[in-house]
Design a protein around this motif. Structure first.
Motif, short mmCIF file in Angstrom:
data_model
loop_
_atom_site.label_atom_id
_atom_site.label_comp_id
_atom_site.label_asym_id
_atom_site.label_seq_id
_atom_site.Cartn_x
_atom_site.Cartn_y
_atom_site.Cartn_z
N PRO A 104 -1.93 -3.49 7.49
CA PRO A 104 -2.45 -2.29 8.16
C PRO A 104 -3.73 -2.62 8.92
O PRO A 104 -4.46 -3.56 8.55
N GLU A 105 -4.00 -1.88 9.99
CA GLU A 105 -5.20 -2.09 10.80
C GLU A 105 -5.91 -0.75 10.94
O GLU A 105 -5.38 0.18 11.55
N SER A 106 -7.10 -0.63 10.34
CA SER A 106 -7.81 0.65 10.36
C SER A 106 -9.18 0.58 11.00
O SER A 106 -9.92 1.55 10.99
N ILE A 107 -9.53 -0.60 11.58
CA ILE A 107 -10.83 -0.69 12.26
C ILE A 107 -10.75 0.00 13.62
O ILE A 107 -11.58 0.83 13.96
N ARG A 108 -9.72 -0.34 14.40
CA ARG A 108 -9.54 0.29 15.71
C ARG A 108 -8.60 1.49 15.65
O ARG A 108 -8.77 2.46 16.37
N ASN A 109 -7.60 1.41 14.79
CA ASN A 109 -6.61 2.48 14.67
C ASN A 109 -7.05 3.44 13.57
O ASN A 109 -6.74 3.25 12.39
N LYS A 110 -7.75 4.48 13.94
CA LYS A 110 -8.32 5.41 12.97
C LYS A 110 -7.27 6.31 12.32
O LYS A 110 -7.57 7.01 11.34
N GLU A 111 -6.06 6.29 12.84
CA GLU A 111 -4.99 7.10 12.25
C GLU A 111 -4.33 6.40 11.06
O GLU A 111 -3.57 7.02 10.32
N THR A 112 -4.60 5.11 10.89
CA THR A 112 -3.99 4.37 9.78
C THR A 112 -4.59 4.80 8.46
O THR A 112 -5.82 4.78 8.29
N PRO A 113 -3.78 5.21 7.47
CA PRO A 113 -4.33 5.56 6.15
C PRO A 113 -5.01 4.34 5.52
O PRO A 113 -4.50 3.22 5.62
N CYS A 114 -6.15 4.57 4.91
CA CYS A 114 -6.88 3.46 4.30
C CYS A 114 -6.25 3.07 2.97
O CYS A 114 -6.22 3.88 2.04
#
Length: 262
Positions: free
Chosen positions: A17-27
């Motif tokens: 998963p990628e959550s640094i740029r993609n803010k929609e990705t669940p952490c």
């Protein structure tokens, strides 16, 4: 000839998963009740096996720093900062002393240019079965302008940086054990990079090293890497290092000038 390359498993890499740029990705680190392969816990700090072990011939672990997804190391309360770093150093050294690995690397990514993929504050400890990171390590990379030195811990700015430009170093003696200045100088460097750097800076790395009976932390602001280093391996040294060292001193330690060179 000794192996000098880490091999990356792309079939695992594309699943991360990628959550640094993609803010929609669940952490994934916020869903604490769904974490598996947990190795140790201390309050909000969790040490566990990496769910996406992209590096071959390596044992990969993750150290989740806090249960606050929006937190960042440069603003941690001192109590949590010291607890976190003592926890990380303990398990790094345990893995080193296990005899299972050629060497063990310990590092942190923060921000979009740091090389990380998950925004939630975390570090990584990775045991390398057939690589010794110290083969590529020279003590000169940790020498430079001394910003502050107290209780046997030295805070400096590299004059011969490994990658180039600005690299902050924090050094303490292994035999002395953890000293609060070690953590606080690391925090100071990270805070300066994010809040007082002479041009906009959003990312940094922290790398930990064992060398010549010292523990070093190198705190590096991250930008797009210069093509001169990518193409030719030539680090560049800026001409304003003394100015920067003095500025850090004035902002954080209320001192007018640096303490010389190491």
């Amino acid at each position: 000839m000794r192996n000098q390359h880490l091999y990356f498993n792309t079939s695992i890499g594309v699943q991360k998963p990628e959550s640094i740029r993609n803010k929609e990705t669940p952490c994934p680190f916020c869903a604490r009740d769904q974490l598996t392969d947990i190795l140790a816990v201390e309050g909000p700090i969790i040490f566990l096996k990496n769910k996406y072990p992209v590096l071959e011939n390596a044992y990969q672990t993750v150290l989740i720093e806090t249960d606050d997804c929006q937190a960042e190391l440069s603003t941690y309360p001192k109590e949590h900062l010291h607890k976190l770093l003592k926890f990380g150093l303990k398990y790094w050294e345990e893995m080193e002393n296990s005899g299972l690995y050629e060497s063990v690397i310990f590092f942190k990514n923060y921000g979009p240019f740091s090389g990380g993929t998950i925004a939630h504050p975390h570090m990584q400890i990775i045991g390398l079965h057939d690589l010794d990171y110290r083969d590529n390590l020279e003590e000169e990379a940790f020498k430079g302008i001394v910003i502050r030195e107290e209780n046997g811990v030295r805070f400096s700015l590299s004059t011969l940086p490994r990658i180039g430009f600005y690299e902050f170093n924090v050094q303490m003696k292994e035999e002395a054990g953890y000293t609060k200045e070690f953590g606080e100088y690391i925090q100071t460097a990270a805070h300066y990079i994010l809040h007082h750097f002479p041009f906009k800076s959003t990312s940094y790395n922290i790398f930990f090293y064992h060398l010549n009976e010292n523990i070093y932390a190198k705190v590096v602001p991250r930008f797009v890497t210069t093509p001169i280093y990518i193409g030719y391996g030539l680090p560049q040294v800026p001409n304003n290092l003394e100015w920067m060292a003095n500025q850090v001193n004035q902002i954080y330690f209320d001192k007018g000038s640096v303490k010389g060179y190491c």
